[in-house]
Design an enzyme around this catalytic site. Structure first.
Site, short mmCIF file in Angstrom:
data_model
loop_
_atom_site.label_atom_id
_atom_site.label_comp_id
_atom_site.label_asym_id
_atom_site.label_seq_id
_atom_site.Cartn_x
_atom_site.Cartn_y
_atom_site.Cartn_z
N GLU A 94 23.92 -48.55 -34.11
CA GLU A 94 23.65 -48.65 -32.67
C GLU A 94 24.53 -49.71 -32.03
OE1 GLU A 94 19.46 -49.48 -32.10
OE2 GLU A 94 19.00 -48.09 -33.72
N CYS A 107 26.85 -55.20 -27.48
CA CYS A 107 26.15 -55.71 -28.66
C CYS A 107 26.45 -54.73 -29.79
CB CYS A 107 24.65 -55.78 -28.36
SG CYS A 107 23.66 -56.16 -29.82
N CYS A 114 20.00 -53.25 -43.21
CA CYS A 114 20.04 -54.70 -43.42
C CYS A 114 19.17 -55.03 -44.62
CB CYS A 114 19.50 -55.42 -42.17
SG CYS A 114 19.60 -57.22 -42.24
N CYS A 118 13.54 -59.37 -42.51
CA CYS A 118 12.69 -60.03 -41.49
C CYS A 118 11.56 -59.07 -41.12
CB CYS A 118 13.52 -60.40 -40.26
SG CYS A 118 14.86 -61.56 -40.64
N CYS A 121 11.47 -56.88 -37.76
CA CYS A 121 12.70 -56.19 -37.35
C CYS A 121 12.78 -54.76 -37.87
CB CYS A 121 13.90 -57.00 -37.85
SG CYS A 121 15.47 -56.30 -37.35
N CYS A 343 17.07 -53.93 -31.48
CA CYS A 343 17.62 -53.78 -32.82
C CYS A 343 17.08 -52.68 -33.74
CB CYS A 343 17.27 -55.09 -33.53
SG CYS A 343 18.66 -55.92 -34.13
#
Ligand code: SAH
Length: 356
Positions: A94, A107, A114, A118, A121, A343
């Site tokens: 994205e 961005c 990932c 976290c 997220c 995100c």
């Protein structure tokens, strides 16, 4: 993991392209001819000023792929545009274009998925699939600029992935996007956000690039932070903040701190007091005084995480407490609230759709 053996054309620096031209018996100036066109988003096939011969040499030596627009959502509230970009191997990432008075900011994502884990997220839910190449990092900026038809003047690395977990490719990308012959975006117009890989922050400091560093802090003490950010088990709050001070002392660049407010987890007045205390202790206890700015972000509610954002009153009390202790704080304006602009949420939705 390389999709295939050929080198990626968009990952080459101008001097590398020149060296290649010479190695295949072409004139050096050819590199100067094609580099700016590549960075405007043209494929070798679309370049009218090179011959068939050179085009074939380029095709046999390199692969070229610009991220393709798989989905595009435009916010009716503020014009923010969110892209789901397709990569050559079928993976998606994205990117978001935000329109501010001072120019357009993109961005970008740094990895497919990932592995930082976290808990609030969406990007980390399926783990890390792979790193993005320098050409794919750059390709997001080029493709976004090409699609929106306006110059992009600022970049934030706050999309999917942890940029410092893809260190070498990110550094090469920063050099590429700064090239005068290419997009020519100044380092001061680039922000990199990290969850706090201390060893890599130290390495970044030595690169002497005047980019802006942003630290995703999200909690003032090790117990709270480790509970929501597993990276804190490796690098604790004190070590992270001491590294921030070293970074500031070395580069003179201001660091901003991101703090996502999650109801009942990290948003109490006691949390705010402790935050002010640790920031003052680690960043202002010596002679140099570092300007400190905290961006407060009401957590975007991701269905899988179950976290709720803090109420208005809790946010106001948090800000007031920080300010009373000399810490400047702003509650981040939420852009693209109607288009899942946070995100990893769009990629997550696309993966879910495929699974059904
Ligand atoms: N890995 C890097 C950059 C990507 S995340 C980092 O951790 O900084 C960009 C920012 O969005 C980080 O501050 C991250 O903590 C925050 N973020 C992630 N999920 C969020 C959510 N659901 N709500 C609000 N902020 C979130």
């Amino acid at each position: 993991m390389e999709p295939n053996e050929k080198k990626e054309l968009l990952s080459l620096m101008p001097d590398e392209l020149e060296a290649w031209m010479l190695s295949v018996g072409e004139a050096k100036f050819r590199a100067r001819q094609i580099f700016p066109q590549l960075h405007r988003g043209l494929s070798p096939d679309e370049m009218t000023n090179i011959g068939k011969d050179l085009r074939e040499k380029l095709h046999s030596a390199f692969r070229w792929h610009l991220p393709t627009v798989e989905q595009k959502l435009v916010s009716a509230l503020d014009g923010t545009v969110k892209y789901l970009f397709g990569l050559a191997d079928g993976n998606c990432v994205e990117s978001v274009v935000m329109k501010y008075d001072h120019g357009n900011t993109v961005c970008i994502s740094s990895q497919v998925g990932c592995r930082m884990g976290c808990r609030f997220c969406a990007s980390t839910i399926g783990g890390r699939v792979r790193n993005l190449t320098p050409g794919e990092l750059l390709g997001q900026v080029i493709a976004a600029q090409k699609d929106c038809g306006e110059r992009i003047s600022n970049i934030v690395m706050m999309g999917i992935g942890e940029p410092l977990d893809n260190y070498d490719n990110v550094i090469r990308f920063l050099h590429l996007v700064n090239c005068e012959q290419g997009l020519n975006i100044g380092y001061r117009h680039i922000s990199l956000s990290t969850c706090g890989l201390v060893d890599k922050i130290r390495a970044l400091m030595e690169e002497d690039l005047p980019i802006t560093l942003s630290i995703s802090l999200h909690a003032p003490d090790d117990q709270t932070r480790s509970g929501i950010m597993p990276i804190n088990n490796r690098f604790g709050v004190a070590e992270l903040l001491d590294t921030c001070r070293a970074y500031f002392a070395h580069t003179g660049r201001r660091i901003s701190f991101e703090y996502t407010l999650i109801a009942g987890k990290n948003d109490s007045v006691a949390n705010a007091q402790q935050l002010a205390q640790v920031l003052n202790l680690h960043l202002r206890s010596r002679t140099e005084t570092m300007p400190i700015h905290v961006n407060l972000i009401p957590v975007n509610e991701v269905s899988e995480t179950g976290f709720r954002h803090s109420g208005r009153e809790a946010v106001a009390a948090f800000v007031k407490t920080l300010e009373s202790k000399g810490i400047r704080a702003t509650v981040r304006r939420k852009l693209g609230a109607d288009i899942n602009a946070s995100c990893g949420q769009l990629r997550r939705a696309a993966i879910k759709e495929q699974e059904q």
